[in-house]
Design an enzyme around this catalytic site. Structure first.
Site, mmCIF file in Angstrom:
data_model
loop_
_atom_site.group_PDB
_atom_site.id
_atom_site.type_symbol
_atom_site.label_atom_id
_atom_site.label_comp_id
_atom_site.label_asym_id
_atom_site.label_seq_id
_atom_site.Cartn_x
_atom_site.Cartn_y
_atom_site.Cartn_z
ATOM 1 N NE ARG A 51 58.178 44.965 67.767
ATOM 2 C CZ ARG A 51 56.806 44.299 67.911
ATOM 3 N NH1 ARG A 51 56.327 45.194 68.468
ATOM 4 N NH2 ARG A 51 56.315 44.328 66.600
ATOM 5 C CE1 TYR A 103 77.364 61.905 77.183
ATOM 6 C CE2 TYR A 103 74.498 60.974 76.393
ATOM 7 C CZ TYR A 103 76.171 60.802 76.078
ATOM 8 O OH TYR A 103 76.622 60.185 74.879
ATOM 9 C CG ASP A 175 70.080 61.351 83.229
ATOM 10 O OD1 ASP A 175 70.866 60.292 83.234
ATOM 11 O OD2 ASP A 175 70.826 61.585 81.689
ATOM 12 C CE LYS A 200 77.452 55.830 80.068
ATOM 13 N NZ LYS A 200 76.776 55.883 78.884
HETATM 14 N N1 PLP Z 1 72.264 59.812 80.190
HETATM 15 C C1 PLP Z 1 73.893 60.236 80.543
HETATM 16 C C2 PLP Z 1 74.217 61.295 81.759
HETATM 17 C C3 PLP Z 1 74.882 59.818 80.063
HETATM 18 O O1 PLP Z 1 76.332 60.047 79.991
HETATM 19 C C4 PLP Z 1 74.303 59.166 78.748
HETATM 20 C C5 PLP Z 1 76.249 58.777 78.254
HETATM 21 O O2 PLP Z 1 76.960 58.961 78.737
HETATM 22 C C6 PLP Z 1 73.501 59.217 78.269
HETATM 23 C C7 PLP Z 1 72.483 59.619 78.917
HETATM 24 C C8 PLP Z 1 72.862 57.904 77.188
HETATM 25 O O3 PLP Z 1 73.322 56.939 77.021
HETATM 26 P P1 PLP Z 1 73.474 55.950 76.205
HETATM 27 O O4 PLP Z 1 74.923 55.575 76.060
HETATM 28 O O5 PLP Z 1 73.842 54.170 77.070
HETATM 29 O O6 PLP Z 1 72.430 55.839 75.277
#
Ligand code: PLP
Length: 386
Positions: A51, A103, A175, A200
């Site tokens: 961890r 998002y 992000d 992604k």
């Molecule tokens: N930020 C963006 C722009 C996203 O498109 C996503 C998921 O689609 C996330 C954060 C969250 O990621 P996760 O699904 O890996 O938790």
């Protein structure tokens, strides 16, 4: 040659290579062990408990920090865990300013934590001079940026906002999921932290869920590491191994997918059944100039609105055979998403309308397939929709 001077592609390909002290395996081994033997009482080995630290996760963290130009990174179990982690740098009196069109699940998390008084929250329009001025009427502690935004690809001027934030002692956090470090490096534009859903483009094969926060300074990294260990939001060794493996081809994948996306954006923009296309590479896109200035490419994500209402959207999606209707993005395969009923459903109708997420909006994650197959698939589906 110092690897600080390598091209990013070389950093990604070489990540962790040659780090095996036991057998000098070329590819770094996968350390699944949760615990590590200690030589004796009081001895402090590099690794004790997974961890806190794990060699495979450390390989990935180092590679991510190199790609983003940060001092270090925390690897988390998902993109949402990365956001959760960095929000722990805030206290109840601190003001967080976030984009009103982020998002959907980020939006939901921010609202839920603000309601529990973890911090104070203001949603802002980060795309107009008036909106940016309003962000600094009160002194924020953290500004969250998502550029390009999900799903209508609005572009925030990261350098401009980061400069204003730094002048009042606020952190800028970006992000960077939609572009990956190959196409945008927010730390170099003045941001303090970058986070990703590594689920992604970074992993790139739609077979793990993961995330990371890359820190711009040692102080921020120390705080993030404290919270990652305390909360236990850390990424698993196997997922870290897979992500490191996927990242070796990041540049090749991103560039091929981006090339395909540019061709598709032009195809859709010229089609009579398409009302509007949102792709920063199009001259018609409101954020085109800023994107050209701060990004190294326009990416592989785009959205568009169909004519003909939700029925046309349904006919379009059913007629596709290469593009698959699914959540997520950034894999080698092409996907289509209906944000109003999928990724952005948790925003609620009012916030969705404000963010421009209409029922006719579809989002494409363009993959690395042959462009002719992608074009034909879309053309046939557009015909079926009209
Ligand atoms: N930020 C963006 C722009 C996203 O498109 C996503 C998921 O689609 C996330 C954060 C969250 O990621 P996760 O699904 O890996 O938790």
């Amino acid at each position: 040659m110092d690897k600080k001077h390598w091209h990013r592609r070389t950093n990604a390909v070489q990540a962790g290579i040659g780090s095996d002290p036991a057998y000098h395996a070329v590819m770094p081994p996968l350390y699944m062990s949760s615990t590590f033997a200690i030589d004796g009482i009081g001895h402090k080995p590099a690794y004790e408990y997974s961890r806190t630290r794990n060699p495979t996760r450390d390989d990935l963290a180092q590679a991510l920090a190199e790609l983003e130009g940060g001092v270090g990174a925390c690897v988390t179990s998902s993109g949402m865990a990365a956001l959760t982690l960095l929000l722990h740098l805030l206290g109840p009196e601190d003001l967080l300013v976030a984009p009103y069109d982020c998002y959907g699940r980020s939006y939901r998390l921010l609202c839920a934590l603000a309601e529990k008084k973890h911090f104070r929250l203001q949603f802002a329009d980060q795309y107009s001079p008036e909106g940016i001025a309003a962000m600094f009427e009160e002194t924020p502690k953290m500004i969250l940026i998502e550029s390009p935004s999900n799903p209508v690809m609005r572009i925030a001027d990261i350098g401009l906002i980061a400069e204003k934030a730094s002048a009042c002692g606020a952190w800028t956090v970006v992000d960077n999921t939609f572009l990956s470090p190959m196409l945008q490096n927010p730390l170099k534009l003045g941001a303090d932290m970058v986070f990703h859903s590594t689920t992604k483009f970074l992993n790139g094969h739609s077979d793990i869920v993961g995330g990371c926060v890359v820190a711009g300074t040692k102080e921020i990294l120390t705080d993030l590491e404290f919270w990652a260990n305390s909360l236990g939001v850390i990424g698993a060794p196997f997922d870290s191994y897979m992500t490191l493996r996927g990242m070796r081809t990041l540049e090749l994948r991103v560039h091929r997918a981006q090339e395909n996306a540019g061709i598709i954006a032009a195809q859709l923009e010229a089609h009579p059944s398409v009302r509007k296309v949102y792709y920063p590479g199009l001259a018609s896109h409101t954020g085109h100039e800023i994107a050209a200035k701060q990004q190294e490419g326009f990416g592989a994500m785009l959205s568009f609105e169909l004519e003909g209402g939700i029925e046309a959207v349904d006919r379009f999606v059913r007629a596709l055979s290469v593009f698959r209707l699914a959540q997520s993005l950034g894999g080698t395969e092409s996907l289509v998403n209906h944000p109003a009923t999928m990724t952005h459903v948790s925003m609620g109708p009012e916030a969705r309308a404000k963010a421009g997420v209409t029922d006719e909006l579809l989002r494409l994650s363009v993959g690395v397939e042959h462009i002719d197959d992608l074009r034909q698939d879309l053309e046939a589906a557009l015909q079926a929709a009209s």
